[in-house]
Design a protein around this motif. Structure first.
Motif, PDB file in Angstrom:
ATOM      1  N   THR A 149       0.844  -1.197   0.000  1.00  0.00           N
ATOM      2  CA  THR A 149       0.000   0.000   0.000  1.00  0.00           C
ATOM      3  C   THR A 149       0.877   1.244   0.000  1.00  0.00           C
ATOM      4  O   THR A 149       1.724   1.404   0.880  1.00  0.00           O
ATOM      5  N   TYR A 150       0.657   2.091  -0.986  1.00  0.00           N
ATOM      6  CA  TYR A 150       1.366   3.359  -1.080  1.00  0.00           C
ATOM      7  C   TYR A 150       0.438   4.462  -0.564  1.00  0.00           C
ATOM      8  O   TYR A 150      -0.634   4.683  -1.134  1.00  0.00           O
ATOM      9  N   THR A 151       0.830   5.132   0.516  1.00  0.00           N
ATOM     10  CA  THR A 151       0.062   6.258   1.035  1.00  0.00           C
ATOM     11  C   THR A 151       0.644   7.531   0.436  1.00  0.00           C
ATOM     12  O   THR A 151       1.810   7.850   0.659  1.00  0.00           O
ATOM     13  N   LEU A 152      -0.179   8.241  -0.358  1.00  0.00           N
ATOM     14  CA  LEU A 152       0.285   9.405  -1.113  1.00  0.00           C
ATOM     15  C   LEU A 152      -0.657  10.581  -0.918  1.00  0.00           C
ATOM     16  O   LEU A 152      -1.860  10.401  -0.742  1.00  0.00           O
ATOM     17  N   PRO A 153      -0.124  11.814  -0.992  1.00  0.00           N
ATOM     18  CA  PRO A 153      -0.990  12.990  -0.849  1.00  0.00           C
ATOM     19  C   PRO A 153      -1.862  13.199  -2.076  1.00  0.00           C
ATOM     20  O   PRO A 153      -1.486  12.856  -3.198  1.00  0.00           O
ATOM     21  N   SER A 154      -3.028  13.780  -1.847  1.00  0.00           N
ATOM     22  CA  SER A 154      -3.960  14.080  -2.934  1.00  0.00           C
ATOM     23  C   SER A 154      -4.600  15.445  -2.668  1.00  0.00           C
ATOM     24  O   SER A 154      -5.196  15.660  -1.604  1.00  0.00           O
ATOM     25  N   ALA A 155      -4.432  16.355  -3.618  1.00  0.00           N
ATOM     26  CA  ALA A 155      -5.022  17.693  -3.465  1.00  0.00           C
ATOM     27  C   ALA A 155      -6.547  17.568  -3.468  1.00  0.00           C
ATOM     28  O   ALA A 155      -7.129  16.942  -4.360  1.00  0.00           O
ATOM     29  N   SER A 156      -7.187  18.176  -2.482  1.00  0.00           N
ATOM     30  CA  SER A 156      -8.630  18.010  -2.315  1.00  0.00           C
ATOM     31  C   SER A 156      -9.452  18.982  -3.150  1.00  0.00           C
ATOM     32  O   SER A 156     -10.678  18.857  -3.214  1.00  0.00           O
ATOM     33  N   ALA A 157      -8.801  19.943  -3.801  1.00  0.00           N
ATOM     34  CA  ALA A 157      -9.528  20.927  -4.618  1.00  0.00           C
ATOM     35  C   ALA A 157      -8.702  21.237  -5.864  1.00  0.00           C
ATOM     36  O   ALA A 157      -7.480  21.047  -5.868  1.00  0.00           O
ATOM     37  N   PRO A 158      -9.368  21.690  -6.938  1.00  0.00           N
ATOM     38  CA  PRO A 158      -8.617  22.071  -8.145  1.00  0.00           C
ATOM     39  C   PRO A 158      -7.574  23.147  -7.828  1.00  0.00           C
ATOM     40  O   PRO A 158      -7.804  24.017  -6.974  1.00  0.00           O
ATOM     41  N   LEU A 159      -6.445  23.060  -8.513  1.00  0.00           N
ATOM     42  CA  LEU A 159      -5.346  24.000  -8.284  1.00  0.00           C
ATOM     43  C   LEU A 159      -5.210  24.955  -9.454  1.00  0.00           C
ATOM     44  O   LEU A 159      -5.590  24.615 -10.583  1.00  0.00           O
ATOM     45  N   PRO A 160      -4.659  26.155  -9.231  1.00  0.00           N
ATOM     46  CA  PRO A 160      -4.359  27.056 -10.352  1.00  0.00           C
ATOM     47  C   PRO A 160      -3.433  26.342 -11.332  1.00  0.00           C
ATOM     48  O   PRO A 160      -2.607  25.517 -10.925  1.00  0.00           O
ATOM     49  N   PRO A 161      -3.555  26.610 -12.644  1.00  0.00           N
ATOM     50  CA  PRO A 161      -2.798  25.864 -13.661  1.00  0.00           C
ATOM     51  C   PRO A 161      -1.306  25.747 -13.388  1.00  0.00           C
ATOM     52  O   PRO A 161      -0.744  24.650 -13.497  1.00  0.00           O
TER      53      PRO A 161
END
Length: 198
Positions: free
Chosen positions: A93-105
């Motif tokens: 299992t790889y625990t990785l960060p995930s942005a919870s909202a769209p980001l500026p380009p």
């Protein structure tokens, strides 16, 4: 049992073990994302520090975890005990960060580079886990302990052998992370690029 040990045998330890082809099993690899927030590189990295997987007293950027169980066939033969076969079941299992909202380009592009680099780092740990399990398999299948008709001594011998391999991999894992996070290391460069990129 869940373990947080990263299996990365040192090259010397790997070279000392016999090689064998074991294509009859495959690991299961899965990603466990954790949510972070922010609209800039510094904000995203700060959120990683607050929400990343906890290792001891600190939060890591990412982590590779595994669950390993074995189906082993011990056989008594002429007073000795032989490990006739051993089939692993390995889940990584790889625990990785995930942005919870769209980001500026522009930030999105930087984030994608950062995440790809972090994922590649964790994949090195994953590959080492797989390789370690194959080495365990190669080192133990066929192991024979004389004067062990109840197949009790062989388990003690296997515990000793696997303890040595485990200690070697733990040190190799620490060494790998230290280089990657050290001055000029790959992870350090990724962090600086994310934080300084906007």
């Amino acid at each position: 049992m869940r373990s947080c040990i990263r299996l990365c045998l040192s090259l010397a330890a790997l070279m000392a073990l016999p090689l064998a082809a074991h294509a009859d099993w495959k690991p299961v690899e899965q990603i466990k994302p954790y949510a972070i927030s922010g609209q800039s590189g510094p904000e995203l990295y700060r959120s990683i520090g607050e929400n990343g997987p906890k290792l001891g007293i600190v939060h890591a950027i990412a982590h590779t975890n595994f669950k390993l169980t074995w189906t082993r066939d011990y056989q008594a033969r002429a007073g000795a005990c032989v490990l006739a076969s051993a089939r692993p079941k390995l889940i990584i299992t790889y625990t990785l960060p995930s942005a919870s909202a769209p980001l500026p380009p522009a930030i999105q592009k930087n984030w994608e580079v950062f995440l790809a680099g972090v994922s590649a780092h964790e994949k090195v740990h994953g590959a080492a886990i797989i390789d370690m399990v194959r080495k365990i398999e190669a080192a133990t299948v066929g192991l024979t302990v004389p004067d062990d008709p109840k197949c009790s001594k062989i388990r003690t011998e296997m515990t000793r052998l696997l303890s040595e391999l485990s200690q070697a991999q733990r040190q190799a894992s620490r060494d790998f992370d230290r280089v990657e996070l050290g001055q000029g290391g790959n992870l350090q460069k990724l962090i600086l690029a994310l934080v300084n990129g906007g």
